[in-house]
Design a protein around this motif. Sequence first.
Motif, PDB file in Angstrom:
ATOM      1  N   ALA A  17      80.504   2.045 -10.147  1.00 35.89           N
ATOM      2  CA  ALA A  17      81.461   3.132 -10.353  1.00 35.89           C
ATOM      3  C   ALA A  17      82.039   3.082 -11.760  1.00 35.89           C
ATOM      4  N   ILE A  18      82.325   1.885 -12.268  1.00 36.06           N
ATOM      5  CA  ILE A  18      82.821   1.753 -13.639  1.00 36.06           C
ATOM      6  C   ILE A  18      81.757   2.210 -14.630  1.00 36.06           C
ATOM      7  N   ALA A  19      80.512   1.846 -14.368  1.00 36.78           N
ATOM      8  CA  ALA A  19      79.418   2.281 -15.243  1.00 36.78           C
ATOM      9  C   ALA A  19      79.351   3.805 -15.300  1.00 36.78           C
ATOM     10  N   ARG A  20      79.489   4.457 -14.157  1.00 33.42           N
ATOM     11  CA  ARG A  20      79.443   5.933 -14.134  1.00 33.42           C
ATOM     12  C   ARG A  20      80.602   6.537 -14.936  1.00 33.42           C
ATOM     13  N   GLU A  21      81.769   5.926 -14.853  1.00 31.89           N
ATOM     14  CA  GLU A  21      82.930   6.447 -15.582  1.00 31.89           C
ATOM     15  C   GLU A  21      82.770   6.306 -17.092  1.00 31.89           C
ATOM     16  N   LEU A  22      82.178   5.204 -17.534  1.00 33.93           N
ATOM     17  CA  LEU A  22      82.074   4.945 -18.973  1.00 33.93           C
ATOM     18  C   LEU A  22      80.813   5.531 -19.596  1.00 33.93           C
ATOM     19  N   ALA A  23      79.840   5.905 -18.771  1.00 33.81           N
ATOM     20  CA  ALA A  23      78.553   6.376 -19.288  1.00 33.81           C
ATOM     21  C   ALA A  23      78.656   7.571 -20.236  1.00 33.81           C
ATOM     22  N   PRO A  24      79.550   8.541 -19.986  1.00 36.44           N
ATOM     23  CA  PRO A  24      79.594   9.689 -20.904  1.00 36.44           C
ATOM     24  C   PRO A  24      80.032   9.350 -22.327  1.00 36.44           C
ATOM     25  N   THR A  25      80.728   8.241 -22.498  1.00 34.20           N
ATOM     26  CA  THR A  25      81.307   7.929 -23.807  1.00 34.20           C
ATOM     27  C   THR A  25      80.826   6.619 -24.408  1.00 34.20           C
ATOM     28  N   HIS A  26      80.083   5.815 -23.642  1.00 34.53           N
ATOM     29  CA  HIS A  26      79.683   4.488 -24.118  1.00 34.53           C
ATOM     30  C   HIS A  26      78.190   4.254 -23.897  1.00 34.53           C
ATOM     31  N   ASP A  27      77.599   3.452 -24.778  1.00 36.25           N
ATOM     32  CA  ASP A  27      76.298   2.863 -24.508  1.00 36.25           C
ATOM     33  C   ASP A  27      76.537   1.666 -23.598  1.00 36.25           C
ATOM     34  N   LEU A  28      75.792   1.591 -22.511  1.00 36.30           N
ATOM     35  CA  LEU A  28      76.080   0.607 -21.474  1.00 36.30           C
ATOM     36  C   LEU A  28      75.068  -0.532 -21.445  1.00 36.30           C
ATOM     37  N   VAL A  29      75.585  -1.744 -21.303  1.00 32.11           N
ATOM     38  CA  VAL A  29      74.780  -2.913 -20.966  1.00 32.11           C
ATOM     39  C   VAL A  29      75.237  -3.333 -19.577  1.00 32.11           C
ATOM     40  N   LEU A  30      74.320  -3.261 -18.612  1.00 29.57           N
ATOM     41  CA  LEU A  30      74.679  -3.460 -17.205  1.00 29.57           C
ATOM     42  C   LEU A  30      74.138  -4.789 -16.714  1.00 29.57           C
ATOM     43  N   GLY A  31      75.058  -5.659 -16.299  1.00 30.27           N
ATOM     44  CA  GLY A  31      74.683  -6.995 -15.873  1.00 30.27           C
ATOM     45  C   GLY A  31      74.688  -7.154 -14.369  1.00 30.27           C
ATOM     46  N   ALA A  32      73.767  -7.987 -13.879  1.00 29.33           N
ATOM     47  CA  ALA A  32      73.701  -8.403 -12.479  1.00 29.33           C
ATOM     48  C   ALA A  32      72.739  -9.584 -12.414  1.00 29.33           C
ATOM     49  N   ARG A  33      72.629 -10.180 -11.233  1.00 29.33           N
ATOM     50  CA  ARG A  33      71.805 -11.379 -11.103  1.00 29.33           C
ATOM     51  C   ARG A  33      70.316 -11.111 -11.311  1.00 29.33           C
ATOM     52  N   SER A  34      69.824  -9.941 -10.863  1.00 35.31           N
ATOM     53  CA  SER A  34      68.386  -9.694 -10.916  1.00 35.31           C
ATOM     54  C   SER A  34      68.084  -8.328 -11.491  1.00 35.31           C
ATOM     55  N   ALA A  35      66.902  -8.200 -12.095  1.00 34.18           N
ATOM     56  CA  ALA A  35      66.461  -6.919 -12.633  1.00 34.18           C
ATOM     57  C   ALA A  35      66.286  -5.903 -11.515  1.00 34.18           C
ATOM     58  N   ALA A  36      65.781  -6.358 -10.368  1.00 31.57           N
ATOM     59  CA  ALA A  36      65.539  -5.434  -9.253  1.00 31.57           C
ATOM     60  C   ALA A  36      66.828  -4.772  -8.788  1.00 31.57           C
ATOM     61  N   SER A  37      67.918  -5.534  -8.755  1.00 28.89           N
ATOM     62  CA  SER A  37      69.181  -4.972  -8.277  1.00 28.89           C
ATOM     63  C   SER A  37      69.753  -3.931  -9.229  1.00 28.89           C
ATOM     64  N   LEU A  38      69.306  -3.937 -10.481  1.00 29.37           N
ATOM     65  CA  LEU A  38      69.822  -3.000 -11.485  1.00 29.37           C
ATOM     66  C   LEU A  38      68.972  -1.741 -11.621  1.00 29.37           C
ATOM     67  N   GLU A  39      67.852  -1.689 -10.935  1.00 32.62           N
ATOM     68  CA  GLU A  39      66.923  -0.568 -11.127  1.00 32.62           C
ATOM     69  C   GLU A  39      67.567   0.767 -10.786  1.00 32.62           C
ATOM     70  N   ALA A  40      68.301   0.838  -9.683  1.00 31.84           N
ATOM     71  CA  ALA A  40      68.858   2.118  -9.245  1.00 31.84           C
ATOM     72  C   ALA A  40      69.907   2.632 -10.223  1.00 31.84           C
ATOM     73  N   ILE A  41      70.826   1.771 -10.662  1.00 29.59           N
ATOM     74  CA  ILE A  41      71.914   2.241 -11.522  1.00 29.59           C
ATOM     75  C   ILE A  41      71.407   2.549 -12.927  1.00 29.59           C
ATOM     76  N   THR A  42      70.437   1.795 -13.440  1.00 32.45           N
ATOM     77  CA  THR A  42      69.900   2.110 -14.769  1.00 32.45           C
ATOM     78  C   THR A  42      69.080   3.395 -14.733  1.00 32.45           C
ATOM     79  N   ALA A  43      68.414   3.663 -13.601  1.00 28.11           N
ATOM     80  CA  ALA A  43      67.695   4.929 -13.462  1.00 28.11           C
ATOM     81  C   ALA A  43      68.667   6.094 -13.373  1.00 28.11           C
ATOM     82  N   GLU A  44      69.808   5.876 -12.723  1.00 31.00           N
ATOM     83  CA  GLU A  44      70.823   6.924 -12.593  1.00 31.00           C
ATOM     84  C   GLU A  44      71.485   7.232 -13.930  1.00 31.00           C
ATOM     85  N   LEU A  45      71.592   6.213 -14.784  1.00 28.10           N
ATOM     86  CA  LEU A  45      72.298   6.361 -16.062  1.00 28.10           C
ATOM     87  C   LEU A  45      71.314   6.132 -17.208  1.00 28.10           C
TER      88      LEU A  45
END
Length: 224
Positions: A17-45
């Motif tokens: 949710a924080i990533a979605r809020e900041l996406a319009p104004t920031h370049d995002l680096v999204l962290g999590a334990r695994s690449a697989a868990s980040l696939e959905a949010i990086t595809a969305e943004l």
Amino acid sequence: MRPTALITGSSRGLGAAIARELAPTHDLVLGARSAASLEAITAELPGSTSWPVDLTDYDAVAASVPVNKLNVLVHNAGIADLGTIEESSVDQWRRTFEANVIAVAELTRVLLPALRAGGGHVVLINSGAGLRANAGWGSYAASKFALRAFGDALRLEEPSLRVTSIHPGRIDTDMQREIVAGEGGNYEPSSFLKASTVARAVRTAVETPADAHPTEVVLRPTGR
């Protein structure tokens, strides 16, 4: 050039949710334990960068720091392993402090040069438990009290940075469902804060004009 924000624990729930809020104004680096868990949010943004790393693997963190200049660092990753003091084990206390305090401190330390270069803003997702402790929440509350102290010290030591502690009440997330199930209660989403509401508070803190330093934000659910 757009500012850069790094968000930990961003694969789901409040972090996403924080990533979605900041996406319009920031370049995002999204962290999590695994690449697989980040696939959905990086595809969305589109345009966001995935940073899969275990934050308690300190050598891996130091070796993979993804930025040289950082404007916003949101420490959202953490755990809630609850139980009474009688029930709590040494391992539980260690795991809780490792995830909620030590990993935060070390990632911040490693990123200090990048934050200084960017006149950075460090946002600590704390908790109402970081202001008061309840029965059954001893190790978690202690870690959040420690996180608040970390933020207070960082604010004084790094005057070129802004440091904001966000203290939300309980949030409607998958983690909250697990907590309520462990408590044996019925889950009622309207009893909790929306993740989007807390994310908006984070964005508001980040967007506060430079003449002000938002040090603490406390949010409590209204049940509406």
